[in-house]
Enzyme design. Structure first.
Site, PDB file in Angstrom:
ATOM      1  N   CYS A 187      29.341  52.975  30.555  1.00  0.00           N
ATOM      2  CA  CYS A 187      30.122  54.182  30.510  1.00  0.00           C
ATOM      3  C   CYS A 187      31.493  53.912  29.555  1.00  0.00           C
ATOM      4  CB  CYS A 187      30.672  54.545  31.911  1.00  0.00           C
ATOM      5  SG  CYS A 187      31.642  55.919  31.850  1.00  0.00           S
ATOM      6  N   CYS A 220      34.654  55.037  31.050  1.00  0.00           N
ATOM      7  CA  CYS A 220      35.246  54.394  32.280  1.00  0.00           C
ATOM      8  C   CYS A 220      35.712  53.008  31.864  1.00  0.00           C
ATOM      9  CB  CYS A 220      33.970  54.155  33.434  1.00  0.00           C
ATOM     10  SG  CYS A 220      32.748  55.408  33.561  1.00  0.00           S
ATOM     11  N   ASP A 221      34.851  52.217  30.961  1.00  0.00           N
ATOM     12  CA  ASP A 221      35.393  50.906  30.749  1.00  0.00           C
ATOM     13  C   ASP A 221      35.950  50.670  29.288  1.00  0.00           C
ATOM     14  OD1 ASP A 221      34.291  50.598  33.332  1.00  0.00           O
ATOM     15  OD2 ASP A 221      32.141  50.251  32.672  1.00  0.00           O
TER      16      ASP A 221
END
Ligand SMILES: Cc1cc2nc3c(=O)[nH]c(=O)nc-3n(C[C@H](O)[C@H](O)[C@H](O)COP(=O)(O)OP(=O)(O)OC[C@H]3O[C@@H](n4cnc5c(N)ncnc54)[C@H](O)[C@@H]3O)c2cc1C
Length: 327
Positions: A146, A149-150
């Protein structure tokens, strides 16, 4: 939703429609179902939005010429479904699915059993693991599926992206906002991504492509420090020093709980007819988890709408069990 204990003491709560999965497909089905005044429950094991909520920018969903954040789109779909009366239960994982002798469906979750006269299965897919040594070990320490997300963790760093489809290139481009360089390792000489996405990938000076190659090992001590890859033609091994490895090599359907209950194809996707009926009366399926040729938000939403309309007809048909304890 009744807990398992409460279920033993009181008549079970029964819904007209239970929807498994609150991705765009499940949420679209919920909007149509709740607007049709059918009592509707949506069971979601995470937060509503599915894969869409993890997409930084969606550019191909109609109505948003500037693109739209997948998270915002998910939030709006959820609010729209709730506004019409759909009950959305998040962090509620469906564990098993059965049909009782009277034709009703019993959906067992980690928080109790839900009973419904009809069901829409929209559990979507999840990213496939590569299985290479180091992948499992470094999850959360440099291995990710992701970028949204990261990605911000890799500001000023080097990252590798594994894969050559839309997700690999799009997420790689997103990572260039943070990383100094994004190295796309792809097993073929050509990308599979849409042409417009390929053009953007090749035009971005931070994007580098390593062709005809597959990862062999993810390297590091406490966190990821590199990836070893092999050229599939020469079998030559090489090491790329990177701080993060993002893996986009396809997906598996979230259908383990349906095995032996609903027909799945060899890859584990749900088999339906063109009206999205599974082989079991009153059970429909839609979205990425269905054996269909397109895995996109617009298609998932369209299928969700179709499934809900078919369910509505089914609920009025003689085939459907009559209303029970509650609607
Ligand atoms: C990185 C990435 C970028 C993408 N970019 C785009 C894009 O730009 N445009 C586009 O059109 N598409 C894009 N897609 C594809 C798009 O997100 C999917 O096609 C779409 O989300 C499918 O919707 P769905 O509702 O069928 O499934 P999903 O979005 O997968 O949602 C399924 C939901 O079901 C839940 N679930 C699964 N099993 C259970 C269970 N047992 N119990 C309870 N809940 C369960 C999951 O948690 C999930 O929330 C992208 C996908 C990825 C991974």
């Amino acid at each position: 939703m009744a807990s398992s204990d409460a279920h033993e003491q009181a008549p079970p709560t029964e819904y007209d429609v239970a929807i498994v999965g609150a991705g765009p497909s499940g949420l679209a089905a919920a909007i149509y179902s709740a607007r049709g005044r059918r009592s509707t429950i949506v069971l979601e094991r995470n937060l509503a939005g599915g894969q869409m909520a993890l997409t930084y920018l969606v550019e191909n969903y109609p109505g948003f010429p500037e693109g739209v954040s997948g998270f915002d789109l998910a939030d709006k779909m959820k609010a729209q479904a709730a506004q019409f009366g759909a009950e959305i239960h998040e962090i509620t994982a469906v564990e098993s699915f059965t049909t009782t002798a009277d034709g009703r469906h019993a959906i067992t979750t980690d928080q109790g059993v839900v009973h419904a006269r009809a069901a829409i299965l929209a559990p979507g897919v999840e990213a496939r693991r590569s299985g290479v040594p180091g992948e499992a070990e470094f999850i959360g320490r440099g291995v990710s599926w992701c970028a949204t997300c990261d990605g911000a963790l890799y500001r000023g760093k080097q990252v590798a992206v594994i894969g050559g489809g839309d997700s690999a290139v799009e997420e790689g481009l997103f990572l260039t906002k943070f990383a100094d360089a994004v190295h796309v390792i792809h097993r073929r000489r050509e990308l599979r991504a849409e042409k417009i996405i390929q053009e953007r990938g090749f035009a971005n000076p931070k994007m580098h492509f390593i062709w005809d190659s597959v990862p062999k090992r993810i390297l590091g001590k406490d966190v990821v420090e590199g990836v070893e890859y092999a050229n599939v033609k020469t079998h030559k091994l090489a090491t790329l020093p990177v701080n993060g490895v993002f893996i986009y090599i396809g997906q598996t359907a979230n259908t383990a709980f349906l095995k032996g209950v609903i027909e799945l194809n060899e890859q584990g996707f749900i088999v339906t007819d063109e009206l999205l009926r599974t082989g079991r009366a009153g059970v429909f399926a839609c979205g990425d988890a269905r054996a269909n040729p397109i895995k996109q938000i617009a298609a998932a939403v369209g299928e969700g709408a179709l499934a809900a309309v078919q369910v509505d007809k089914y609920l009025d048909s003689p085939e459907c069990p009559p209303t029970g304890a509650k609607t």
